[in-house]
Scaffold this motif. Structure first.
Motif, mmCIF file in Angstrom:
data_model
loop_
_atom_site.group_PDB
_atom_site.id
_atom_site.type_symbol
_atom_site.label_atom_id
_atom_site.label_comp_id
_atom_site.label_asym_id
_atom_site.label_seq_id
_atom_site.Cartn_x
_atom_site.Cartn_y
_atom_site.Cartn_z
ATOM 1 N N GLY B 123 0.819 -1.204 0.000
ATOM 2 C CA GLY B 123 0.000 0.000 0.000
ATOM 3 C C GLY B 123 0.855 1.258 0.000
ATOM 4 O O GLY B 123 0.575 2.219 -0.716
ATOM 5 N N LYS B 124 1.915 1.234 0.802
ATOM 6 C CA LYS B 124 2.791 2.408 0.876
ATOM 7 C C LYS B 124 3.483 2.655 -0.459
ATOM 8 O O LYS B 124 3.669 3.796 -0.876
ATOM 9 C CB LYS B 124 3.820 2.234 1.996
ATOM 10 N N LYS B 125 3.855 1.565 -1.124
ATOM 11 C CA LYS B 125 4.474 1.706 -2.443
ATOM 12 C C LYS B 125 3.507 2.368 -3.418
ATOM 13 O O LYS B 125 3.889 3.255 -4.193
ATOM 14 C CB LYS B 125 4.881 0.331 -2.974
ATOM 15 N N LYS B 129 3.701 5.874 -5.379
ATOM 16 C CA LYS B 129 3.544 5.914 -6.838
ATOM 17 C C LYS B 129 2.598 7.030 -7.271
ATOM 18 O O LYS B 129 2.817 7.702 -8.280
ATOM 19 C CB LYS B 129 3.013 4.557 -7.286
ATOM 20 N N VAL B 130 1.517 7.243 -6.497
ATOM 21 C CA VAL B 130 0.590 8.324 -6.855
ATOM 22 C C VAL B 130 0.970 9.636 -6.162
ATOM 23 O O VAL B 130 0.205 10.601 -6.169
ATOM 24 C CB VAL B 130 -0.893 7.966 -6.545
ATOM 25 N N GLY B 131 2.166 9.642 -5.545
ATOM 26 C CA GLY B 131 2.705 10.872 -4.976
ATOM 27 C C GLY B 131 2.094 11.275 -3.649
ATOM 28 O O GLY B 131 2.058 12.457 -3.300
ATOM 29 N N LEU B 132 1.599 10.300 -2.881
ATOM 30 C CA LEU B 132 0.924 10.661 -1.630
ATOM 31 C C LEU B 132 1.474 9.883 -0.431
ATOM 32 O O LEU B 132 0.751 9.648 0.535
ATOM 33 C CB LEU B 132 -0.585 10.416 -1.768
ATOM 34 N N ALA B 133 2.746 9.523 -0.508
ATOM 35 C CA ALA B 133 3.334 8.739 0.583
ATOM 36 C C ALA B 133 3.184 9.451 1.923
ATOM 37 O O ALA B 133 2.952 8.826 2.950
ATOM 38 C CB ALA B 133 4.807 8.470 0.289
ATOM 39 N N ALA B 154 -4.999 4.442 -6.246
ATOM 40 C CA ALA B 154 -4.099 3.529 -5.516
ATOM 41 C C ALA B 154 -4.893 2.402 -4.873
ATOM 42 O O ALA B 154 -4.478 1.233 -4.893
ATOM 43 C CB ALA B 154 -3.312 4.302 -4.457
ATOM 44 N N ARG B 155 -6.050 2.738 -4.312
ATOM 45 C CA ARG B 155 -6.879 1.728 -3.656
ATOM 46 C C ARG B 155 -7.303 0.655 -4.651
ATOM 47 O O ARG B 155 -7.308 -0.537 -4.348
ATOM 48 C CB ARG B 155 -8.118 2.416 -3.061
ATOM 49 N N SER B 156 -7.654 1.097 -5.836
ATOM 50 C CA SER B 156 -8.070 0.173 -6.871
ATOM 51 C C SER B 156 -6.888 -0.693 -7.340
ATOM 52 O O SER B 156 -7.025 -1.896 -7.511
ATOM 53 C CB SER B 156 -8.628 0.978 -8.034
ATOM 54 N N LEU B 157 -5.743 -0.053 -7.492
ATOM 55 C CA LEU B 157 -4.555 -0.781 -7.964
ATOM 56 C C LEU B 157 -4.092 -1.824 -6.952
ATOM 57 O O LEU B 157 -3.460 -2.818 -7.311
ATOM 58 C CB LEU B 157 -3.407 0.198 -8.248
ATOM 59 N N ALA B 158 -4.401 -1.596 -5.681
ATOM 60 C CA ALA B 158 -3.954 -2.510 -4.634
ATOM 61 C C ALA B 158 -4.481 -3.924 -4.863
ATOM 62 O O ALA B 158 -3.896 -4.893 -4.382
ATOM 63 C CB ALA B 158 -4.392 -1.999 -3.259
ATOM 64 N N MET B 159 -5.582 -4.042 -5.584
ATOM 65 C CA MET B 159 -6.129 -5.375 -5.879
ATOM 66 C C MET B 159 -5.459 -5.992 -7.107
ATOM 67 O O MET B 159 -5.854 -7.060 -7.559
ATOM 68 C CB MET B 159 -7.642 -5.286 -6.089
ATOM 69 N N LYS B 160 -4.467 -5.293 -7.654
ATOM 70 C CA LYS B 160 -3.762 -5.754 -8.853
ATOM 71 C C LYS B 160 -4.720 -6.156 -9.978
ATOM 72 O O LYS B 160 -4.685 -7.291 -10.472
ATOM 73 C CB LYS B 160 -2.845 -6.926 -8.505
#
Lengths: 232, 246
Positions: B123-125, B129-133, B154-160
């Motif tokens: 999730g942190k990665k 990636k979306v510039g919100l670390a 990012a939330r959506s991408l987390a599910m690959k």
């Protein structure tokens, strides 16, 4: 320019003193009664929250027979006086099972508060936007995950102010348990009143105890609300 | 890039809301790593079309094939399909009671049963990636619209997911925040994500899309490469629409 004569003011003062003394002298027995009132309220509200959540979920299930069941329950509870419900539970339950007055009253109160809490939960669940469940579902979460992880935590927070209100009503309504012989606050006050032929003093003493309890409950609910507002 | 591998195929898709026939005989395909942009006036059915692709709306008729496999909402587990098809909404729909990081790790933990430590790491990665670390522990209420939408991505991408759907992702944003979200989407496209995007951002369509689909009144009127469709639209309706917005 006084609204009262000196004589009357003096009498008022003496009465206040008298009630204050009665409050202090009787604190042991009223503390006992308070514990019973708190037990009645806490246990019945605890059960009522589950009853309420259950019927709220039935109401929003989109399954007609289940909605009817919930509607009939709420109709019966809202359409009959609490004192009637408590007596029905008292006489009805003791008929079929060995059950104490405490549990008759507790279950009666839970049955009653459950209906109001069901409506509170239904309203708060439906107030959470459709986008929230769509977001959950679009991530592959199933219905129950979406409900328990996404919708209910938000709905519960929104339900807190009206729930707090219902808890206060529940606390005061527990006084009706006196009519099936429980020595809770109101019960003790009427007994003391009958014994001393001085109802007013003892009813006012019980009123002070109720006020303190409601004040504490209000503070507790307020603190929880504040704690849950961190995400705002 | 294997240009011809088909990710989505829609055949004769029809969808009605009561008497309102919103999608009429829709046919279209999306290949792997392709970015397809749906344009059209509001009410033309493009959002409904998109929502049919991850079964938030159920079709009345026709076929939807994801990677060659037809999905039957009655038999198949839609939750499984949705794990492979991510969606980003116009109004972000972040979970307001969860922090940014919790938003991102929720589904991987609940649905994919990922270990929490691993979900946090991934999730942190994604947030980086979306510039919100630096926003991981904030609640969504503290973020700007553009930041919210990047968290949603990012939330959506987390599910690959294998496919990402975007439903007017910048329409609810202040104009100055649109760029950051489009930049994130562009980056995603360059990495080879298969994307279907409903948008009014014609600049984005022209620059990033492989294929632009113009919809009108529930039908696909014209499909083409962006330059072709924007500069030489063949259909009169497309010409009218483009001249009304440009």
């Amino acid at each position: 320019m006084l609204f009262f004569t000196l004589e009357e003011l003096k009498e008022l003062y003496l009465n206040v003193i008298k009630i204050g003394e009665a409050l202090l002298d009787s604190r042991g027995i009223f503390w006992e009664a308070t514990q019973l009132t708190l037990a009645l309220t806490a246990v019945s509200i605890f059960i009522a929250i589950f009853i309420g959540l259950f019927f709220a979920l039935l109401k929003i299930s989109n399954i007609k027979p289940l909605e009817y069941v919930a509607n009939i329950y709420i109709f019966i509870v809202r359409g009959t006086p609490l004192i009637v419900q408590i007596f029905v539970f008292y006489y009805g339950l003791t008929e079929i099972a060995m059950i104490s007055g405490f549990w008759s009253a507790t279950l009666g109160l839970a049955f009653h508060n459950g209906a109001y809490i069901a409506e509170i939960f239904r309203g708060s669940i439906q107030s959470i936007g459709k986008g929230q469940s769509e977001a959950g579902r679009s991530l592959g979460m199933n219905r129950s995950q979406t409900m328990t992880r996404i919708i209910l935590p938000q709905a519960f927070r929104r339900a807190l102010p009206p729930l707090g209100n219902q808890f206060i009503i529940g606390l005061k309504d527990s006084s009706l348990a006196a009519f099936i012989g429980l020595a809770e606050l109101f019960g003790v006050a009427t007994t003391m009143g009958a014994n001393s032929f001085d109802y007013m003093t003892w009813l006012l003493v019980s009123a002070v105890w109720y006020l303190v309890l409601v004040l504490l409950l209000t503070l507790i609910v307020g603190a929880i609300e504040k704690k849950m507002a961190v995400s705002d | 890039m294997s240009e011809n591998k088909e990710m989505i195929r829609v055949e004769k898709l029809n969808k009605s809301f009561g008497d309102l026939h919103v999608l009429k005989d829709i046919d279209f395909t999306v290949n792997e790593s392709e970015v397809v942009v749906l344009i059209g006036a509001s009410g033309s059915g493009k959002s409904t079309m998109l929502r049919c692709l991850n079964f938030l709306e159920l079709k009345n008729d026709g076929k939807i094939l994801i990677k060659g496999k037809e999905t039957d909402p009655k038999k198949d587990d839609l939750n499984k399909v949705r794990q492979r098809v991510g969606m980003v909404f116009q109004h972000f729909n972040l979970f307001p009671h969860k922090t940014v990081l919790e938003n991102v790790i929720e589904a991987p933990i609940q649905v994919k049963k990922l270990k929490k430590a691993q979900a946090i790491e991934e999730g942190k990665k994604l947030l980086a990636k979306v510039g919100l670390a630096d926003k991981a522990d904030e609640y969504p209420a503290r973020l700007s619209g553009g930041q919210k939408q990047r968290v949603a991505i990012a939330r959506s991408l987390a599910m690959k997911p294998e496919i990402m759907l975007f439903d007017e992702p910048t329409s609810a944003l202040d104009p100055e925040l649109v760029g950051e979200v489009l930049a994130t989407m562009k980056e995603l496209a360059q990495e080879g994500m298969t994307m279907v995007v409903v948008t009014h951002e014609m600049g984005f369509a022209r620059e990033v899309a492989d294929k632009v689909v113009y919809m009108h009144d529930g039908r696909i009127v014209e499909v083409g490469e962006p330059n072709e469709l924007f500069d030489n639209p063949k259909e009169v309706r497309t010409q009218e629409f483009l001249s009304s917005i440009l």
